[in-house]
Design a protein around this motif. Structure first.
Motif, short mmCIF file in Angstrom:
data_model
loop_
_atom_site.label_atom_id
_atom_site.label_comp_id
_atom_site.label_asym_id
_atom_site.label_seq_id
_atom_site.Cartn_x
_atom_site.Cartn_y
_atom_site.Cartn_z
N ASN A 1 0.82 -1.21 0.00
CA ASN A 1 0.00 0.00 0.00
C ASN A 1 0.85 1.26 0.00
N HIS A 2 2.10 1.14 0.46
CA HIS A 2 2.94 2.34 0.60
C HIS A 2 4.40 1.93 0.57
N MET A 3 5.21 2.73 -0.11
CA MET A 3 6.61 2.34 -0.35
C MET A 3 7.63 3.01 0.58
N GLU A 4 7.24 3.87 1.50
CA GLU A 4 8.26 4.46 2.37
C GLU A 4 8.94 3.31 3.12
N PRO A 5 10.26 3.38 3.28
CA PRO A 5 11.00 2.21 3.76
C PRO A 5 10.65 1.72 5.17
N ASP A 6 9.94 2.52 5.96
CA ASP A 6 9.51 1.97 7.26
C ASP A 6 8.51 0.83 7.06
N HIS A 7 7.92 0.74 5.86
CA HIS A 7 6.99 -0.36 5.56
C HIS A 7 7.50 -1.28 4.46
N SER A 8 8.21 -0.70 3.50
CA SER A 8 8.65 -1.52 2.36
C SER A 8 10.00 -2.17 2.63
N VAL B 1 -1.06 10.39 -0.33
CA VAL B 1 -1.38 10.30 1.10
C VAL B 1 -0.29 9.45 1.76
N HIS B 2 0.89 9.84 1.72
CA HIS B 2 1.51 11.09 1.39
C HIS B 2 2.61 10.96 0.33
N TRP B 3 2.63 9.82 -0.38
CA TRP B 3 3.55 9.60 -1.50
C TRP B 3 2.70 9.30 -2.73
N GLY C 1 -2.70 2.06 5.03
CA GLY C 1 -1.36 2.66 4.94
C GLY C 1 -1.16 3.65 6.07
N ASP C 2 -0.45 4.75 5.79
CA ASP C 2 -0.17 5.73 6.84
C ASP C 2 -1.43 6.46 7.32
N ALA C 3 -2.45 6.52 6.46
CA ALA C 3 -3.66 7.26 6.82
C ALA C 3 -4.28 6.67 8.09
N THR D 1 -0.75 1.60 9.16
CA THR D 1 0.62 1.08 9.26
C THR D 1 1.34 1.55 10.53
N HIS D 2 0.74 2.47 11.27
CA HIS D 2 1.30 2.88 12.57
C HIS D 2 0.17 3.02 13.59
N GLY D 3 0.42 2.58 14.80
CA GLY D 3 -0.54 2.80 15.88
C GLY D 3 -1.64 1.74 15.91
FE1 FEO Z 1 4.97 7.15 4.93
FE2 FEO Z 1 4.95 5.17 7.67
O1 FEO Z 1 5.59 5.78 6.04
#
Ligand code: FEO
Length: 398
Positions: free
Chosen positions: A79-86, A145-147, A164-166, A224-226
């Motif tokens: 769903n999202h490629m920022e490295p904290d998830h990918s 949101v946000h990439w 994802g991050d949303a 993806t957080h919380g």
């Molecule tokens: Fe946009 Fe949690 O990475």
């Protein structure tokens, strides 16, 4: 007995907690840590939804194997490629070489660029579905949101949204992961700080995403957080809706720099008068001490913003300059603005803040105040007038 990791149906929570990282994205303090959430759907087809930071791969793999043993995984939805998830994509493909990676046309270039993985691409477009057995998944592309590649996956069987991050926030998950089973007090402030600093620039795309999701019967939000949101899903949706519209409460953030206390005295005089005029929410930040992520979060929260800066080496005070830049980067809209500043031998700060006022398009409530050296009777008067103008403007909205 139902496994402890079940969210709903055949969906498991398999995220990890990071209590070691000091700064998220290298910038944002993490007093309560952060979780990297991933989910495993153990259905006729086995599906991973997002991965975790690569530093936690061993723990992550163990969590996967505790549920599915040595069975192969069919799909990895990104769903999202920022490295904290990918971050764990390459290692997952090494452990599961036949796994199909599900993404949209923006996703795969990033996977190749970050991880050199080019095979087993399963490209979806907005609205596509994937039947994995009991669960029926549908994909919603929600860019920025946000990439640019961000998308969400909705399980139509049980109403579970993988967002994802949303709807996410900072803060580790200490034991449980579903809101109704844990104390969620610490997450609300961290949600505003997370949203405003990480996603804050993209209010328009967040609004578009919310419009796209509004017809769905969402029962669980799996960010993806919380925490996983169930009992409080509407409250969380409301917070994201309000923040992405840049709507704010009545209140004033006073952010100032001060080397010897003279500019701070101006801030104190303004705050005292604001209170006298009936403004209850007043948050004062000494920019040299408060981390900017907390100041930005408060600026998202409150409608009024008053900034004060001394002149330093014939320039604006550097920490104030940095804050102004962070405000402009986030494209925060519709705030009432007041400015004050000081100098000893040549004034520069107030002029530079005037340039900021123009760029931000915020509404200046009164003429900026400039003080030479220290407080005088006239300066007190000017501070009171600035506070009065701000209070009056805020009360007009009430
Ligand atoms: Fe946009 Fe949690 O990475």
């Amino acid at each position: 007995m139902e496994p402890k990791s079940i969210v709903k149906g055949k969906i498991h929570y398999i995220g990890v907690n990071d209590r070691n990282k000091n700064l998220f994205e290298g910038m944002w303090p993490l007093p309560y840590g952060v979780s990297y959430n991933s989910y495993l759907i153990n259905d006729e087809k086995i599906v991973l939804v997002d991965t975790v930071d690569i530093n936690f791969f061993e723990i992550y793999l163990r969590k996967i194997k505790n549920i599915i043993g040595e069975k192969p995984i069919d799909y990895l939805i990104i769903n999202h490629m920022e490295p904290d998830h990918s971050g764990s994509i390459r290692l997952i493909t090494q452990h599961y070489p036949n796994i199909q990676i599900v993404g949209n046309k923006q996703t795969f270039g990033m996977i190749e660029g970050f991880y050199g993985v080019t095979e087993n691409q399963y490209m979806i477009v907005d609205g596509d579905s994937l039947d994995v057995g009991y669960h029926k998944l549908r994909f919603y592309i929600t860019p920025m949101v946000h990439w640019p590649e961000t998308m969400m996956t909705f399980d139509e069987t049980d109403g579970v949204l993988f967002s994802g991050d949303a709807f996410g926030c900072f803060g580790t998950l200490d034991g449980g992961f579903i809101d109704k089973k844990i104390n969620i007090d610490k997450y609300w402030g961290e949600m505003v700080r997370y949203y405003s600093n990480i996603v804050g620039k993209y209010g328009g795309p967040v609004q578009k995403a919310l419009q796209k999701l509004k017809h769905l019967n969402i029962m669980y939000i799996c960010p993806t957080h919380g925490p996983v949101w169930n009992e409080y899903k509407d409250k969380v949706g409301g917070i994201y809706n309000q923040l992405s519209k840049y709507e704010a409460e009545e209140g004033v953030v006073i952010a100032y720099g001060s080397m010897y206390g003279n500019t701070e005295e101006m801030a104190e005089a303004i705050a005292q008068e604001l209170s006298y005029k009936g403004i209850k929410n007043i948050v004062m930040h000494n920019v040299a001490k408060s981390h900017s992520s907390y100041i930005i979060a408060d600026i998202f929260r409150y409608k009024g913003l008053i900034i004060g800066s001394p002149t330093y080496s014939n320039q604006i005070y550097p920490e104030i300059e940095s804050l102004l830049s962070k405000i402009l980067i986030r494209d925060i809209k519709d705030r009432y603005l007041g400015l004050f500043g000081s100098f000893t031998w040549a004034g520069a700060a107030v002029k530079r803040m005037g340039e900021f006022a123009e760029k931000s398009k915020f509404e200046l409530v009164s003429t900026p105040i400039e003080m030479k050296q220290a407080m005088k009777e006239q300066t007190y008067q000017q501070c009171y007038e600035l506070a009065e103008a701000m209070a009056k403007r805020l009360k007009q909205d009430a």
